[in-house]
Design a protein around this motif. Sequence first.
Motif, short mmCIF file in Angstrom:
data_model
loop_
_atom_site.label_atom_id
_atom_site.label_comp_id
_atom_site.label_asym_id
_atom_site.label_seq_id
_atom_site.Cartn_x
_atom_site.Cartn_y
_atom_site.Cartn_z
N GLY A 77 36.69 20.73 21.50
CA GLY A 77 35.73 19.64 21.39
C GLY A 77 35.11 19.58 20.02
O GLY A 77 34.79 18.51 19.51
N GLY A 78 34.95 20.75 19.40
CA GLY A 78 34.46 20.77 18.03
C GLY A 78 35.43 20.08 17.10
O GLY A 78 35.03 19.42 16.15
N VAL A 79 36.72 20.20 17.41
CA VAL A 79 37.73 19.50 16.61
C VAL A 79 37.56 18.00 16.79
O VAL A 79 37.59 17.24 15.84
CB VAL A 79 39.15 19.96 17.02
CG1 VAL A 79 40.20 19.11 16.33
CG2 VAL A 79 39.36 21.43 16.68
N ALA A 80 37.37 17.57 18.05
CA ALA A 80 37.16 16.15 18.30
C ALA A 80 35.89 15.66 17.61
O ALA A 80 35.85 14.59 17.03
CB ALA A 80 37.09 15.88 19.81
N PHE A 81 34.84 16.49 17.67
CA PHE A 81 33.59 16.13 17.00
C PHE A 81 33.83 15.99 15.52
O PHE A 81 33.28 15.13 14.87
CB PHE A 81 32.55 17.22 17.30
CG PHE A 81 31.17 16.89 16.80
CD1 PHE A 81 30.56 15.69 17.15
CD2 PHE A 81 30.47 17.79 16.03
CE1 PHE A 81 29.28 15.40 16.72
CE2 PHE A 81 29.19 17.50 15.60
CZ PHE A 81 28.60 16.30 15.95
N GLY A 82 34.71 16.82 14.98
CA GLY A 82 35.05 16.75 13.57
C GLY A 82 35.69 15.42 13.20
O GLY A 82 35.49 14.92 12.11
N GLN A 83 36.44 14.84 14.13
CA GLN A 83 37.06 13.54 13.86
C GLN A 83 36.01 12.46 13.70
O GLN A 83 36.22 11.49 13.00
CB GLN A 83 37.98 13.15 15.01
CG GLN A 83 39.25 13.93 15.07
CD GLN A 83 40.13 13.46 16.21
OE1 GLN A 83 39.67 12.81 17.13
NE2 GLN A 83 41.38 13.80 16.14
N ASP A 84 34.89 12.65 14.36
CA ASP A 84 33.84 11.64 14.30
C ASP A 84 33.22 11.55 12.91
O ASP A 84 32.64 10.55 12.56
CB ASP A 84 32.74 11.94 15.32
CG ASP A 84 33.26 11.86 16.75
OD1 ASP A 84 34.34 11.28 16.97
OD2 ASP A 84 32.58 12.37 17.64
N GLY A 85 33.32 12.58 12.14
CA GLY A 85 32.72 12.58 10.81
C GLY A 85 33.50 13.48 9.89
O GLY A 85 32.92 14.37 9.27
N ALA A 86 34.79 13.33 9.81
CA ALA A 86 35.70 14.13 8.99
C ALA A 86 35.68 15.59 9.40
O ALA A 86 36.60 16.04 10.05
CB ALA A 86 35.41 13.94 7.52
N ASN A 87 34.66 16.33 9.06
CA ASN A 87 34.58 17.75 9.43
C ASN A 87 33.35 18.03 10.28
O ASN A 87 32.81 19.12 10.26
CB ASN A 87 34.55 18.62 8.18
CG ASN A 87 35.86 18.57 7.44
OD1 ASN A 87 36.91 18.72 8.04
ND2 ASN A 87 35.81 18.34 6.15
N GLY A 88 32.92 17.07 11.03
CA GLY A 88 31.71 17.24 11.84
C GLY A 88 30.49 16.89 11.02
O GLY A 88 30.59 16.47 9.87
N PRO A 89 29.33 17.08 11.61
CA PRO A 89 28.12 16.70 10.89
C PRO A 89 27.85 17.67 9.74
O PRO A 89 28.22 18.84 9.80
CB PRO A 89 27.04 16.81 11.97
CG PRO A 89 27.55 17.84 12.91
CD PRO A 89 29.05 17.66 12.91
N SER A 90 27.22 17.17 8.74
CA SER A 90 26.80 18.04 7.63
C SER A 90 25.58 18.83 8.08
O SER A 90 24.96 18.53 9.10
CB SER A 90 26.45 17.20 6.41
OG SER A 90 25.27 16.45 6.66
N MET A 116 43.04 17.28 22.46
CA MET A 116 41.68 16.94 22.03
C MET A 116 41.63 16.45 20.58
O MET A 116 40.73 15.70 20.23
CB MET A 116 40.75 18.14 22.21
CG MET A 116 40.60 18.61 23.63
SD MET A 116 39.22 17.97 24.59
CE MET A 116 37.87 17.86 23.50
N GLN A 117 42.60 16.85 19.79
CA GLN A 117 42.62 16.39 18.41
C GLN A 117 42.88 14.89 18.31
O GLN A 117 42.61 14.28 17.29
CB GLN A 117 43.67 17.15 17.60
CG GLN A 117 43.24 18.56 17.29
CD GLN A 117 44.31 19.35 16.57
OE1 GLN A 117 45.49 19.02 16.62
NE2 GLN A 117 43.90 20.40 15.90
N THR A 118 43.40 14.31 19.39
CA THR A 118 43.67 12.87 19.38
C THR A 118 42.48 12.08 19.89
O THR A 118 42.53 10.85 19.91
CB THR A 118 44.90 12.54 20.26
OG1 THR A 118 44.59 12.82 21.63
CG2 THR A 118 46.12 13.34 19.82
N MET A 119 41.41 12.76 20.30
CA MET A 119 40.24 12.09 20.88
C MET A 119 39.03 12.25 19.97
O MET A 119 38.91 13.23 19.25
CB MET A 119 39.86 12.74 22.22
CG MET A 119 40.84 12.60 23.31
SD MET A 119 40.12 13.36 24.79
CE MET A 119 41.34 12.89 25.98
#
Length: 114
Positions: A16-29, A73-76
């Motif tokens: 899920g952290g990987v998916a979260f990373g998709q939302d902002g390239a590498n996740g939140p700053s 999950m990487q696709t989501m």
Amino acid sequence: MLRLIAGFAIGVVLAGGVAFGQDGANGPSGQSYLKLPELARLSYVMGFAHGYQSAAVAASHYPDLLRQMQSCMQTMTSAQAETSISQYVRANPAEASQPIAVLATRAMLQACGR
């Protein structure tokens, strides 16, 4: 079986952290993280710690399953994963008293076609 599900759920958190990373390239700053409400930061840290501590165990026991889940999950996006989990819980009210980690694992396996 419960250990499988619980251990695998930890992998879901990491994936899920990987998916979260998709939302902002590498996740939140770090700056974005600090702007989150305290409850959101606490939830993030709890999920991070829980996943981090248990993922190695899950991966050592079920490496193929964990890889499949991570690949799916990487696709989501995080929002898509959350929608899948919420839909699963709503569609299975008889299971709603079970731990969310178990339900999230089942939901993601279903969403990923397993």
